[in-house]
Design a protein around this motif. Structure first.
Motif, PDB file in Angstrom:
ATOM      1  N   ASP A  95       0.830  -1.213   0.000  1.00  0.00           N
ATOM      2  CA  ASP A  95       0.000   0.000   0.000  1.00  0.00           C
ATOM      3  C   ASP A  95       0.860   1.256   0.000  1.00  0.00           C
ATOM      4  N   ARG A  97       3.906   1.525  -1.132  1.00  0.00           N
ATOM      5  CA  ARG A  97       4.542   1.654  -2.457  1.00  0.00           C
ATOM      6  C   ARG A  97       3.562   2.233  -3.469  1.00  0.00           C
ATOM      7  N   ALA A  98       2.316   1.786  -3.412  1.00  0.00           N
ATOM      8  CA  ALA A  98       1.302   2.318  -4.322  1.00  0.00           C
ATOM      9  C   ALA A  98       1.082   3.806  -4.054  1.00  0.00           C
ATOM     10  N   ALA A  99       1.019   4.163  -2.776  1.00  0.00           N
ATOM     11  CA  ALA A  99       0.840   5.583  -2.430  1.00  0.00           C
ATOM     12  C   ALA A  99       2.043   6.404  -2.883  1.00  0.00           C
ATOM     13  N   ALA A 101       4.044   5.661  -5.404  1.00  0.00           N
ATOM     14  CA  ALA A 101       3.978   5.750  -6.865  1.00  0.00           C
ATOM     15  C   ALA A 101       2.974   6.824  -7.287  1.00  0.00           C
ATOM     16  N   GLU A 102       1.826   6.866  -6.606  1.00  0.00           N
ATOM     17  CA  GLU A 102       0.819   7.882  -6.916  1.00  0.00           C
ATOM     18  C   GLU A 102       1.363   9.279  -6.627  1.00  0.00           C
ATOM     19  N   THR A 103       2.069   9.404  -5.521  1.00  0.00           N
ATOM     20  CA  THR A 103       2.669  10.697  -5.175  1.00  0.00           C
ATOM     21  C   THR A 103       3.703  11.104  -6.215  1.00  0.00           C
ATOM     22  N   GLU A 104       4.521  10.148  -6.653  1.00  0.00           N
ATOM     23  CA  GLU A 104       5.517  10.461  -7.675  1.00  0.00           C
ATOM     24  C   GLU A 104       4.838  10.864  -8.990  1.00  0.00           C
ATOM     25  N   ARG A 105       3.737  10.179  -9.333  1.00  0.00           N
ATOM     26  CA  ARG A 105       3.002  10.530 -10.549  1.00  0.00           C
ATOM     27  C   ARG A 105       2.441  11.946 -10.435  1.00  0.00           C
ATOM     28  N   ARG A 106       1.846  12.236  -9.291  1.00  0.00           N
ATOM     29  CA  ARG A 106       1.296  13.586  -9.086  1.00  0.00           C
ATOM     30  C   ARG A 106       2.400  14.631  -9.065  1.00  0.00           C
ATOM     31  N   ASN A 107       3.528  14.266  -8.504  1.00  0.00           N
ATOM     32  CA  ASN A 107       4.669  15.183  -8.473  1.00  0.00           C
ATOM     33  C   ASN A 107       5.141  15.477  -9.897  1.00  0.00           C
ATOM     34  N   GLU A 109       3.238  15.308 -12.585  1.00  0.00           N
ATOM     35  CA  GLU A 109       2.209  16.162 -13.180  1.00  0.00           C
ATOM     36  C   GLU A 109       2.370  17.606 -12.706  1.00  0.00           C
TER      37      GLU A 109
END
Length: 176
Positions: A95, A97-99, A101-107, A109
């Protein structure tokens, strides 16, 4: 300038918010890692306890079958508990790691949006600087006694002005 300041403030606030979010996710990940390490240490302690119990059983050899059966049941029970705890810790790590990854994706963006905003700000800055340079040039001409030749200040019907609202040829003729 006000738009640039507003955009700059919003970008700075967004950057602070994303940094805080990333810090929070990293903090949670660190906590999960610490929990995982604690469970690993606990598992090692349980393994040592089991090994010590088995060694005691082998050393005493008293009531060999009953003692071994009891030790095996305890070991199995501890192993099942540890496996369940490791499963929970593994889920938490997944969980996190998924969070992350999502944070890195948003970062990413946010970085792209920030780059676009910077491009807009640079373009606005260039336009503003061009306008300031044009005004400075006109002022320099006016200060030197001449008048703008592009139909600027005081422009009259003739396309060029003499500074008093009447058309002219750019030569100072007071009273015309």
């Amino acid at each position: 300038s006000r738009t640039f300041s507003h955009l700059s403030t919003q970008v700075a606030q967004l950057k602070r918010a994303m940094t805080a979010l990333a810090d929070a996710v990293v903090g949670e990940l660190d906590e999960i890692r610490a929990d995982h390490d604690a469970w690993r240490l606990k598992m090692e302690r349980h393994e040592r306890v089991i090994e010590e119990k088995v060694a005691a059983v082998d050393a005493t050899r008293a009531d060999k079958d009953a003692v071994r059966r009891l030790a095996r049941e305890e070991a199995r029970s501890a192993l099942y508990e540890l496996k369940a705890e490791i499963g929970n810790a593994t889920e938490c790590v997944a969980d996190a790691r998924a969070a992350l990854a999502e944070t890195e994706r948003r970062n990413a963006e946010t970085g792209a949006a920030l780059a676009r905003l910077k491009d807009v700000a640079r373009a606005s800055d260039v336009k503003l600087q061009d306008q300031v340079d044009a005004i400075k040039a006109r002022l320099a001409v006016m200060m030197s006694g001449g008048f703008p030749s592009d139909g600027g200040f005081g422009s009259g019907p003739g396309g060029e002005g003499n500074g008093n609202g009447h058309g002219g040829n750019g030569v100072s003729n007071p009273g015309t």
